[in-house]
Design a protein around this motif. Structure first.
Motif, PDB file in Angstrom:
ATOM      1  N   ASP A  16     -16.899  -3.023  -9.159  1.00 41.61           N
ATOM      2  CA  ASP A  16     -15.543  -2.532  -9.323  1.00 41.61           C
ATOM      3  C   ASP A  16     -15.156  -2.572 -10.796  1.00 41.61           C
ATOM      4  O   ASP A  16     -16.017  -2.610 -11.667  1.00 41.61           O
ATOM      5  N   SER A  28       0.822  -1.207   0.000  1.00 41.20           N
ATOM      6  CA  SER A  28       0.000   0.000   0.000  1.00 41.20           C
ATOM      7  C   SER A  28       0.861   1.263   0.000  1.00 41.20           C
ATOM      8  O   SER A  28       0.563   2.243  -0.700  1.00 41.20           O
ATOM      9  N   ARG A  68     -11.557   3.167  -2.706  1.00 35.90           N
ATOM     10  CA  ARG A  68     -10.820   2.361  -1.717  1.00 35.90           C
ATOM     11  C   ARG A  68      -9.413   2.888  -1.493  1.00 35.90           C
ATOM     12  O   ARG A  68      -8.876   2.809  -0.385  1.00 35.90           O
ATOM     13  N   ARG A  69      -8.805   3.430  -2.551  1.00 33.48           N
ATOM     14  CA  ARG A  69      -7.462   4.001  -2.374  1.00 33.48           C
ATOM     15  C   ARG A  69      -7.516   5.168  -1.394  1.00 33.48           C
ATOM     16  O   ARG A  69      -6.662   5.301  -0.514  1.00 33.48           O
ATOM     17  N   ASP A  80       1.361  14.998 -15.369  1.00 29.40           N
ATOM     18  CA  ASP A  80       0.680  15.706 -14.289  1.00 29.40           C
ATOM     19  C   ASP A  80      -0.833  15.571 -14.396  1.00 29.40           C
ATOM     20  O   ASP A  80      -1.495  15.258 -13.418  1.00 29.40           O
ATOM     21  N   ARG A 101      -7.757   3.717   2.084  1.00 23.57           N
ATOM     22  CA  ARG A 101      -6.494   3.153   2.583  1.00 23.57           C
ATOM     23  C   ARG A 101      -5.517   4.263   2.946  1.00 23.57           C
ATOM     24  O   ARG A 101      -4.831   4.197   3.973  1.00 23.57           O
ATOM     25  N   LEU A 102      -5.432   5.289   2.089  1.00 21.65           N
ATOM     26  CA  LEU A 102      -4.506   6.381   2.381  1.00 21.65           C
ATOM     27  C   LEU A 102      -4.891   7.096   3.672  1.00 21.65           C
ATOM     28  O   LEU A 102      -4.025   7.503   4.455  1.00 21.65           O
ATOM     29  N   ASP A 131      -0.357   2.851  -3.278  1.00 21.27           N
ATOM     30  CA  ASP A 131      -1.274   3.943  -2.963  1.00 21.27           C
ATOM     31  C   ASP A 131      -0.520   5.250  -2.732  1.00 21.27           C
ATOM     32  O   ASP A 131      -0.902   6.297  -3.237  1.00 21.27           O
ATOM     33  N   ASP A 163      -6.319  -2.716  -5.107  1.00 18.86           N
ATOM     34  CA  ASP A 163      -7.603  -3.414  -4.940  1.00 18.86           C
ATOM     35  C   ASP A 163      -7.575  -4.812  -5.533  1.00 18.86           C
ATOM     36  O   ASP A 163      -8.310  -5.684  -5.078  1.00 18.86           O
ATOM     37  N   TYR A 174      -4.393  15.010 -17.389  1.00 17.29           N
ATOM     38  CA  TYR A 174      -4.825  14.733 -18.767  1.00 17.29           C
ATOM     39  C   TYR A 174      -6.340  14.630 -18.775  1.00 17.29           C
ATOM     40  O   TYR A 174      -6.981  14.384 -17.742  1.00 17.29           O
ATOM     41  N   GLU A 178      -6.101  11.311 -11.672  1.00 19.05           N
ATOM     42  CA  GLU A 178      -7.399  11.530 -12.309  1.00 19.05           C
ATOM     43  C   GLU A 178      -8.284  10.352 -11.914  1.00 19.05           C
ATOM     44  O   GLU A 178      -8.002   9.214 -12.262  1.00 19.05           O
ATOM     45  N   ARG A 198      -4.383  -9.538  -3.426  1.00 18.56           N
ATOM     46  CA  ARG A 198      -4.992 -10.313  -2.357  1.00 18.56           C
ATOM     47  C   ARG A 198      -3.962 -10.462  -1.254  1.00 18.56           C
ATOM     48  O   ARG A 198      -2.878 -11.040  -1.493  1.00 18.56           O
ATOM     49  N   THR A 252     -12.685  -5.961  -3.083  1.00 20.36           N
ATOM     50  CA  THR A 252     -12.779  -6.145  -4.528  1.00 20.36           C
ATOM     51  C   THR A 252     -13.430  -7.487  -4.862  1.00 20.36           C
ATOM     52  O   THR A 252     -13.164  -8.488  -4.216  1.00 20.36           O
ATOM     53  N   GLN A 253     -14.276  -7.453  -5.857  1.00 19.76           N
ATOM     54  CA  GLN A 253     -14.908  -8.687  -6.321  1.00 19.76           C
ATOM     55  C   GLN A 253     -13.902  -9.567  -7.068  1.00 19.76           C
ATOM     56  O   GLN A 253     -12.925  -9.076  -7.614  1.00 19.76           O
ATOM     57  N   ARG A 296      -7.668  -8.253 -17.265  1.00 17.55           N
ATOM     58  CA  ARG A 296      -8.042  -6.843 -17.164  1.00 17.55           C
ATOM     59  C   ARG A 296      -7.063  -5.939 -16.423  1.00 17.55           C
ATOM     60  O   ARG A 296      -7.161  -4.726 -16.530  1.00 17.55           O
ATOM     61  N   THR A 343      -4.394  -1.499  -9.630  1.00 10.23           N
ATOM     62  CA  THR A 343      -4.295  -0.870  -8.309  1.00 10.23           C
ATOM     63  C   THR A 343      -4.264  -1.950  -7.238  1.00 10.23           C
ATOM     64  O   THR A 343      -4.517  -3.127  -7.516  1.00 10.23           O
ATOM     65  N   PRO A 395      -2.081  12.830  -1.373  1.00  9.90           N
ATOM     66  CA  PRO A 395      -0.629  13.046  -1.426  1.00  9.90           C
ATOM     67  C   PRO A 395      -0.049  13.062  -2.834  1.00  9.90           C
ATOM     68  O   PRO A 395       1.139  13.390  -2.984  1.00  9.90           O
ATOM     69  N   ARG A 396      -0.775  12.707  -3.870  1.00 12.58           N
ATOM     70  CA  ARG A 396      -0.272  12.825  -5.244  1.00 12.58           C
ATOM     71  C   ARG A 396      -1.466  13.031  -6.142  1.00 12.58           C
ATOM     72  O   ARG A 396      -2.601  12.879  -5.721  1.00 12.58           O
ATOM     73  N   ARG A 397      -1.223  13.396  -7.374  1.00 10.48           N
ATOM     74  CA  ARG A 397      -2.329  13.707  -8.278  1.00 10.48           C
ATOM     75  C   ARG A 397      -2.769  12.459  -9.038  1.00 10.48           C
ATOM     76  O   ARG A 397      -1.971  11.770  -9.663  1.00 10.48           O
ATOM     77  N   GLU A 454     -12.143   1.394  -7.156  1.00 12.77           N
ATOM     78  CA  GLU A 454     -10.680   1.437  -6.983  1.00 12.77           C
ATOM     79  C   GLU A 454     -10.233   2.795  -6.443  1.00 12.77           C
ATOM     80  O   GLU A 454      -9.331   2.876  -5.603  1.00 12.77           O
TER      81      GLU A 454
END
Lengths: 542, 542
Positions: free
Chosen positions: B231, A50, B261-262, A99, B265-266, A54, A492, A101, B112, A495, B167-168, A482, A490, B108-110, B258
């Motif tokens: 998900d 993490s 959940r991130r 940065d 966790r963060l 993350d 997620d 998009y 999208e 496991r 997550t499934q 996928r 990520t 803590p970071r960028r 996703e």
């Protein structure tokens, strides 16, 4: 509390006392049990993963994010008490940092589209807005004909260069674990083959995106848009395989298949859509070197050589670089933590390696080989897949002084699925020892040793020069379906149970290999093969 | 060309002549063949579907996009030569139009992020930037306790109100077609049941999001964020079931699982993330009426009543409203085109209906029933699911003059999969006629008549008052697994072959029902049932 309850409590206290004090027994079985205890009962695999995925995120080689992650990993190795913690740089090329998009359809109506920039795309300098034009190239072999067809027609346009294809019908489960039959199918000796033309064709294919990008720029096009190869709104930002000193000429984007196909359909029936594209990205030439990272548990016998665990620490740009290969990196780091915590004193040194540049052609592990293990006569100016192809097929191999010191290398780079066994890479002489080392993990479903060779990751060039580089069999989960290189990569889709199992087994394998009386048997130093089919005539369009 | 070739060519020319002139034979089998020819050889189903989904897009009831689509559909009905093409308005409430939206993690970071606004969310007036706070409500029954816990702690925050879940693992195929066994499992008589408390609980559940939104606003929170229930980067914008005259109090967003959940966790390991949210959306009170759309092929016998095909024309906000229910709308329109093109002169009128307000509680088809078929004593001020619940359980049913005129209603609203048969809705007396009408389509896999009742779409309230409203069995494809109400609900996940098959069968069923000597048997007018389990004690937390 009953008497038996009291006895049970006392037993638990005794167990706790044993667990909190590192176990340094010489007996291999007891050491393996200590590894299992530390790896499964006090796992830090998911918190490590993490922090990396993350907290830091994707780690394109020589990006700011890679260097941020490298600083973090070096500090972790040091805090564990590893020795010789250091970085080794190698020539790579420009960094690329993204940065922000965005892609939006503006006409005939507004739609927020799903997009990734293609890695090493130049930025757009603000928001581009232009009509699209559908100009799919199809087979790269048609590129010259395509250029004649489209010359003079692309100026001022955003050019859609992919065929739209049709939507997939996912009639197989996305997520799966291996059954015994599937694992068994990998238990076969792969006849070696050598087709000199095949690699040439592959090199040609991957240099084509740069030629296309330059043509589009020369024609005055504003940007290039390609389709994701998966549907379901997955995007990757793939499409350009980096070559040192070069970048794409024109801003390039990968659109979700659904968004791309809608643009194509609308262009068929009405005026072509107008879209907006923006990409804020920065090239960085502050350093042209990428960094491999190392830490050791130094062995007691300086003449016994070393064993090594590794995984590539760099990632692709989409998602957080979790399954590929944050998982392997976290497993290597957790194996280091387990063995450090237990205070093991192995006979051979145990080295932990985190590679850079894997996504650009196993460049980090290749650099390590060239620096420490062996060289091949390759033009140092070649980069990317051309360098990969050249290095795998250059003769002779010239071993260095360190060639005999590497006694075993264990790689992890098949996603976050648990370990199910190991590939013997056609080295049938090594199978008995690998079987013996894995046998304690039969109950965890991890004891299979299969003969097949595998490719595509950092043990490959070691195998290619006759060194004992191995890769574990892992449950695929949803890696290929996928997650690989997509915006779904990520944490997620990791496991926790699988990661701690893999780290525990990695630690135990290292310890057994480090303490083994005998070295793993090697294959002979490879020499140049003859072509498998000397009469083969290659289809020039293939 | 050989002699036999010449003969074959002559036969083809004769066939072409027959095909280009509409076939008006009285014989039912020949008419069905003409429908099959027009529906399969000159299908416009996919071009109609593309014009609706790609060109116009999602059609939330009473949005600008719905009205744009309604104008287009009315013009299409008119250009086909349908008669009595008209709209029927009914009271609905505020329109809601979305222009653009975005969600970005800043610290803590960028990143999208993948997001949809929740429908009927107020706009953000520019970009909101704030730290998040994780305050999951869990079971709505805990809401009062939760309010006590979080009161005074949410001001200035973006509040994450969902539990993150895990997550499934999609171990079943996403895309599937029905096999005979599965269809057979629906061939059973469903014992009627009546549980007055169950509907009350359902009403309570769906009013809860508005209470939560108001609490958050009163507390000074800046926005609400919930997690997608699927998900894989699928988002829907669900979470608020519209009530007339009301809107969410605070901007509300659904984040991809996703991304959600991130953030969770963060927040567990470090300072909580800061995120940016923007939503440009407009409420519209220029009309508070929604519109059902109609067109007829007028029958030759004014006393014979009418048969009707329908599907809801409104959609949810994500994707382009393709499987739900652009597909059904396109099928109804294509059936109208087929029959118009053939110039059929049926005994009974054939009516084509496109409903609004289905997503808010079958409001359009209910309005049609109230205007033409029957009434139930319901408070007209109730809206949404409360109105739905009240209408389904209000007694007595008072038939109107038109009650006896509707001889058959065929609904399509189970996605873009081909027709496999029809549900008899517990009306065993109707099964023989339905079987006869479907029997020509055995070779297309569509001839199964099964007894089960079905729910959730616009035939339901007709069945609820004893009228012959039917729904087709369709192959599910990836409707439930990933497409329904998600950002994947685009034309890409339609299958042209399935749509033209469905439209052909719809047209043939209408023609057979319109020309049938006998009416479809009806069930008795429903009267108030007694509770199925008079001794049931309800769990207040359920």
């Amino acid at each position: 509390m009953s008497k038996s309850g009291l006895l049970a409590a006392a037993a638990l206290c005794a167990l706790a006392a044993v667990s909190s004090a590192p176990v340094l027994a010489d007996a291999s079985d007891a050491q393996v049990n200590a590894v299992i205890d530390e790896g499964l009962n006090r796992s830090e695999a998911m918190t490590t993963a993490s922090a990396l995925m993350d907290g830091i995120g994707p780690r394109l080689t020589n990006s700011e994010n890679y260097r941020r992650a490298a600083d973090w990993a070096v500090a972790r190795f040091q805090s564990m008490g590893l020795q010789n913690v250091h970085r080794e740089g190698f020539d790579f090329g420009l960094g690329w940092n993204v940065d922000s998009y965005r892609a939006t359809m503006i006409a005939p109506r507004r739609i927020e589209m799903t997009v990734m920039p293609v890695a090493w795309s130049p930025p757009t300098n603000g928001t581009l807005r232009a009509p699209i034009i559908i100009a799919p190239v199809g087979n790269p072999g048609r590129f010259e004909l395509w250029k004649q067809e489209w010359k003079g027609k692309l100026a001022g346009k955003i050019v859609l260069t992919s065929l739209p294809g049709t939507t997939q019908e996912p009639t197989k489960p996305l997520f799966r674990r291996l059954d015994d039959k599937e694992i068994g199918e990998a238990d076969k000796f792969d006849l070696p083959s050598f087709d000199p033309a095949a690699m040439d064709r592959r090199v040609k294919r991957v240099t084509y995106p740069l030629d296309l990008s330059r043509f589009l720029k020369d024609e005055g096009a504003l940007a290039q848009v390609k389709i994701s190869y998966r549907d379901g709104k997955l995007v990757h930002g793939e499409g350009y395989n980096y070559r040192p000193g070069e970048t794409l000429a024109l801003p390039a984007f990968e659109l979700a298949a659904e968004d791309y196909r809608r643009l194509v359909r609308l262009a068929k029936t009405g005026p072509a859509s107008e879209i907006e594209l923006s990409l804020a990205a920065r090239f960085d030439d502050s350093t042209l070197q990428a960094q491999n990272l190392f830490g050791d548990i130094v062995g007691s016998d300086p003449k016994a050589g070393y064993v090594m665990a590794g995984g590539h620490f760099d990632s692709w740009i989409a998602g957080d670089g979790a399954a590929d290969n944050g998982a392997g990196s976290a497993v290597v780091m957790e194996a280091a933590r387990i063995l450090s915590r237990l205070g093991v004193k192995p006979r051979r040194t145990i080295r932990f390696a985190l590679w850079a540049g894997e996504e650009q052609g196993l460049l980090g592990s290749r650099a390590y080989i060239e620096q420490h293990l062996a060289t091949r006569p390759v033009d140092p100016k070649l980069g990317g897949i051309a360098a990969y192809a050249a290095w795998a097929n250059a003769w002779p191999i010239t071993p260095k002084a360190g060639y005999n010191d590497l006694k075993a290398y264990f790689n992890l780079d098949n996603g976050g699925g648990k370990v199910r066994g190991i590939y013997a890479e056609n080295n049938i002489a090594a199978e008995p020892m690998l079987k013996k080392w894995l046998s304690p993990f039969d109950g965890m479903g991890a004891s299979r040793v299969v003969t097949s060779k595998t490719g595509g990751t950092d043990h490959v060039f070691m195998q290619a020069i006759g060194l004992p580089g191995y890769q574990f069999i892992q449950d695929p989960l949803d890696y290929d379906s996928r997650v690989h290189h997509s915006n779904l990569d990520t944490l997620d889709h990791m496991r926790g149970d699988d990661l701690r199992q893999a780290a525990t087994i990695m630690a135990a394998m290292l310890l057994q290999a480090a303490n083994s009386d005998k070295d793993l048997p090697r294959q002979p130093l490879p020499t140049k093969p003859v072509p498998t089919d000397p009469f083969k005539v290659t289809d020039p369009d293939e």
